[in-house]
Motif scaffolding. Structure first.
Motif, mmCIF file in Angstrom:
data_model
loop_
_atom_site.group_PDB
_atom_site.id
_atom_site.type_symbol
_atom_site.label_atom_id
_atom_site.label_comp_id
_atom_site.label_asym_id
_atom_site.label_seq_id
_atom_site.Cartn_x
_atom_site.Cartn_y
_atom_site.Cartn_z
ATOM 1 N N GLU A 1 0.324 4.308 0.724
ATOM 2 C CA GLU A 1 0.219 5.175 1.913
ATOM 3 C C GLU A 1 0.993 4.579 3.090
ATOM 4 O O GLU A 1 1.753 5.279 3.773
ATOM 5 C CB GLU A 1 -1.247 5.386 2.285
ATOM 6 C CG GLU A 1 -2.031 6.181 1.247
ATOM 7 C CD GLU A 1 -3.496 6.294 1.585
ATOM 8 O OE1 GLU A 1 -3.952 5.600 2.524
ATOM 9 O OE2 GLU A 1 -4.211 7.067 0.917
ATOM 10 N N GLU A 2 0.812 3.270 3.323
ATOM 11 C CA GLU A 2 1.524 2.608 4.425
ATOM 12 C C GLU A 2 3.029 2.677 4.196
ATOM 13 O O GLU A 2 3.809 2.882 5.129
ATOM 14 C CB GLU A 2 1.102 1.139 4.529
ATOM 15 C CG GLU A 2 -0.291 0.921 5.052
ATOM 16 C CD GLU A 2 -0.635 -0.569 5.122
ATOM 17 O OE1 GLU A 2 0.291 -1.401 5.194
ATOM 18 O OE2 GLU A 2 -1.828 -0.890 5.080
ATOM 19 N N ALA B 1 5.665 4.581 6.701
ATOM 20 C CA ALA B 1 6.812 3.859 7.275
ATOM 21 C C ALA B 1 8.134 4.521 6.876
ATOM 22 O O ALA B 1 9.074 4.569 7.667
ATOM 23 C CB ALA B 1 6.794 2.406 6.815
ATOM 24 N N VAL C 1 7.673 -2.678 5.985
ATOM 25 C CA VAL C 1 6.237 -2.487 6.239
ATOM 26 C C VAL C 1 5.664 -3.845 6.638
ATOM 27 O O VAL C 1 5.761 -4.814 5.864
ATOM 28 C CB VAL C 1 5.506 -1.962 4.990
ATOM 29 C CG1 VAL C 1 4.020 -1.752 5.286
ATOM 30 C CG2 VAL C 1 6.137 -0.675 4.486
ATOM 31 N N GLN D 1 0.850 -1.194 0.000
ATOM 32 C CA GLN D 1 0.000 0.000 0.000
ATOM 33 C C GLN D 1 0.885 1.242 0.000
ATOM 34 O O GLN D 1 1.738 1.390 0.881
ATOM 35 C CB GLN D 1 -0.887 0.012 1.241
ATOM 36 C CG GLN D 1 -2.022 -0.986 1.201
ATOM 37 C CD GLN D 1 -3.148 -0.537 0.283
ATOM 38 O OE1 GLN D 1 -3.404 0.653 0.169
ATOM 39 N NE2 GLN D 1 -3.794 -1.486 -0.367
ATOM 40 N N THR E 1 -2.170 8.579 7.849
ATOM 41 C CA THR E 1 -3.054 8.589 6.678
ATOM 42 C C THR E 1 -4.406 9.225 6.998
ATOM 43 O O THR E 1 -5.226 9.398 6.104
ATOM 44 C CB THR E 1 -3.290 7.162 6.161
ATOM 45 O OG1 THR E 1 -3.818 6.375 7.227
ATOM 46 C CG2 THR E 1 -2.003 6.538 5.683
#
Lengths: 136, 127
Positions: free
Chosen positions: A14-15, A19, A93, A12, A30
């Motif tokens: 965004e993740e 991170a 992540v 992802q 987010t």
């Protein structure tokens, strides 16, 4: 960083960016609550397609602070960190290491009004090439 | 002569560019492409639900109407010449445009301009 797979999934975006940015910047997330701790960095995917190789995510990063100068400083720090992201960077992540094939600067951070007199905001936009990896 | 100059003279790049810049067909295609970009931008925006869309008057006296943003997305052309090609620019002029594009306290980040650029494969320009 995992095996390339045409039926794989990319991390992802965004993740991945939360991170990547978090060790350097404070308050990266987010989602943003009312009255957030400042400076605050909001990461949001806004568009981007996918082919058989990669996910091409376009991501906005909003930098909030109490003053325009502080928001500009926060945006400068964020932008420097984003420009340091390259194909050699490894980001963990969920216990797995991921990276990008490329990182383009779509829009250098600039001031955009937020309709809130207590918050000042700079917004930058970036495109990431995130390889589709086989789910093991 | 530089390598670039040599290549340009061998292949008559300047003459080809001048021919293209003066071509009515190229200008017509540019107009069609610009109109496609405008239509995509409007359609993308119109596809969202707009539950708060209504006629209301701002404190300044400006009367806001549903569809103002879509109607504000317009194409402008920049005249070319022998050395500079004609260009088209598609922009949203509504006062809410930057909030719709980047979000605000009261609005999500819809980013219709970014989605349009993504669809047509450009970073900041469509080719």
């Amino acid at each position: 960083m995992g095996l390339l797979s045409v039926d794989g999934v990319a991390v992802q975006a965004e993740e991945f960016l939360v991170a990547y940015l978090s060790p350097t910047l404070v308050n990266v997330a987010t989602e943003m609550e009312a009255s957030p701790p400042l400076p605050f960095f909001l990461v949001k995917r806004i568009t981007g397609g996918e082919d058989m190789v990669s996910d091409y995510a376009v991501v906005s990063i909003h930098c909030f602070a109490t003053s325009r100068t502080a928001a500009s400083d926060a945006a400068t720090s964020m932008h420097a960190k984003m420009k340091a992201l390259n194909a050699k960077t490894s980001v963990t992540v969920g216990g797995k290491a991921y990276g990008v094939d490329f990182r383009y600067v779509e829009e250098v951070p600039f001031y955009v009004d937020y309709e809130d007199k207590t918050l000042r905001r700079f917004v930058g936009r970036y495109r990431l090439g995130l390889r589709l990896l086989k789910v093991l | 002569m530089s390598l670039q100059g040599l290549v340009q003279s061998c292949f008559a790049v300047g003459a080809i560019e001048a021919e293209m810049n003066a071509s009515p067909q190229v200008a017509l295609e540019l107009m069609h492409k610009a109109e496609k970009v405008r239509e995509f931008w409007v359609d993308y925006w119109e596809a969202f639900d707009h539950p708060h869309s209504r006629v209301h008057t701002l404190r300044s006296g400006y009367v806001e109407r549903p569809g103002d943003y879509s109607a504000s997305i317009k194409v402008k052309f920049i005249e070319g010449n022998a050395v500079r090609p004609m260009k088209a620019r598609v922009t949203a002029h509504d006062y809410k445009a930057h909030w719709i594009e980047y979000g605000s306290v009261h609005m999500p980040e819809f980013a219709p301009r970014a989605a349009t650029l993504e669809y047509f494969g450009g970073g900041t320009t469509v080719s």
